[in-house]
Design an enzyme around this catalytic site. Structure first.
Site, PDB file in Angstrom:
ATOM      1  N   ILE A   1      -3.114  -0.322   2.378  1.00 55.62           N
ATOM      2  CA  ILE A   1      -4.410  -1.000   2.391  1.00 55.62           C
ATOM      3  C   ILE A   1      -4.774  -1.346   3.828  1.00 55.62           C
ATOM      4  O   ILE A   1      -3.965  -1.906   4.572  1.00 55.62           O
ATOM      5  CB  ILE A   1      -4.377  -2.271   1.525  1.00 55.62           C
TER       6      ILE A   1
ATOM      7  N   GLY B   1     -10.434   0.647   2.862  1.00 52.48           N
ATOM      8  CA  GLY B   1      -9.893   0.183   1.592  1.00 52.48           C
ATOM      9  C   GLY B   1      -8.451   0.572   1.379  1.00 52.48           C
ATOM     10  O   GLY B   1      -7.547   0.005   1.991  1.00 52.48           O
TER      11      GLY B   1
ATOM     12  N   PHE C   1      -1.062   8.230   7.458  1.00 53.35           N
ATOM     13  CA  PHE C   1      -1.418   9.621   7.168  1.00 53.35           C
ATOM     14  C   PHE C   1      -2.341   9.677   5.969  1.00 53.35           C
ATOM     15  O   PHE C   1      -2.169   8.948   4.986  1.00 53.35           O
ATOM     16  CB  PHE C   1      -0.160  10.442   6.879  1.00 53.35           C
ATOM     17  N   HIS C   2      -3.331  10.574   6.038  1.00 48.85           N
ATOM     18  CA  HIS C   2      -4.188  10.889   4.897  1.00 48.85           C
ATOM     19  C   HIS C   2      -4.195  12.399   4.704  1.00 48.85           C
ATOM     20  O   HIS C   2      -4.285  13.145   5.685  1.00 48.85           O
ATOM     21  CB  HIS C   2      -5.621  10.405   5.127  1.00 48.85           C
TER      22      HIS C   2
ATOM     23  N   CYS D   1       2.133   2.675   9.264  1.00 41.29           N
ATOM     24  CA  CYS D   1       1.614   1.294   9.325  1.00 41.29           C
ATOM     25  C   CYS D   1       2.402   0.425  10.295  1.00 41.29           C
ATOM     26  O   CYS D   1       2.321  -0.801  10.243  1.00 41.29           O
ATOM     27  CB  CYS D   1       1.589   0.656   7.934  1.00 41.29           C
TER      28      CYS D   1
END
Length: 232
Positions: A155, A167, A91-92, A185
């Site tokens: 990452i 990144g 998630f961002h 992830c």
């Protein structure tokens, strides 16, 4: 001796797609810097942003396994994005620092695994600077920076022709409930955390920019030049 200047693009609060586009322009600039007639401008960059809206993004190892799962995520008001990086879905969103270093690993004589370890060391130094010395990196196959069994910083990188992109994503004051709807992830049984949760006070993206940049200079042995314009 410093390895030369790295251009810093501070985008601020921007849609995730805009940060990706700025990153791609930086990748093209890094490729052009290898040409014999390249202008004397920094060929390496780091794009810093804070996602303006929630988005679930995944890399080459896969995202939502079925359209029904994707539809459920969209129904919660989040965007979906497939990107060229390692790793599974994460998630961002607001309250998160996204850092996309665009570095030439061939020029730096740095292997990809060494680069990932350098990103982890960068975040560990940042954590010590803000008062969180207990943060740690785990041995492979795990990546990122952790507090116990909870991931603080994810990452996921891409490297094409020895030039890096994507990144890290550092949770500062992120709404962690967004992670409840996925297996972050792809790691079953692991949690997520943020600087704000661990330090017991509100830590914004702006609060960590200076310690991030100080740590970046140390780890990558460079000077920084600043630009607000990704096209500059």
């Amino acid at each position: 001796m410093s390895r030369g200047p790295v251009r810093v693009l501070r985008l601020g609060l921007r849609p995730y797609a805009e940060a990706l586009r700025a990153q791609e322009r930086c990748v093209e600039a890094a490729r052009a810097a290898r040409l014999p007639a390249a202008a004397a401008v920094p060929g390496e960059s780091v794009v810093l942003s804070e996602p303006a809206e929630p988005v679930y993004a995944w890399g080459l190892r896969g995202g939502p396994e079925a359209e029904e799962a994707a539809a459920r995520l969209r129904a919660r008001g989040a965007g979906l994005a497939a990107v060229r990086r390692g790793g599974r879905i994460t998630f961002h969103g607001p309250g998160q620092l996204l850092a996309f270093p665009v570095l030439d690993l061939r020029r730096r004589r740095l292997p990809l695994r060494g680069y990932v370890q350098a990103l982890e060391e960068l975040v560990l130094r940042l954590c010590r600077r803000v008062g969180l010395p207990a943060a740690r990196a785990l041995p492979p196959p795990f990546t990122g920076v952790w507090m116990g069994d909870s991931k603080l910083c994810a990452i996921g990188v891409h490297c094409g022709n020895h030039i890096t992109s994507h990144g890290l994503a550092l949770n500062c004051c992120t709404d962690l409930t967004w992670f409840d709807h996925i297996v972050p992830c792809g790691l079953e049984g692991k949690g997520v955390t943020s600087l704000s949760r661990e330090l017991g006070r509100h830590i914004t993206v702006d609060h960590v920019l200076e310690p991030f940049l100080d740590s970046f200079q140390e780890v990558f042995d460079c000077t920084l030049v600043f630009s607000e314009d990704p096209g500059a």
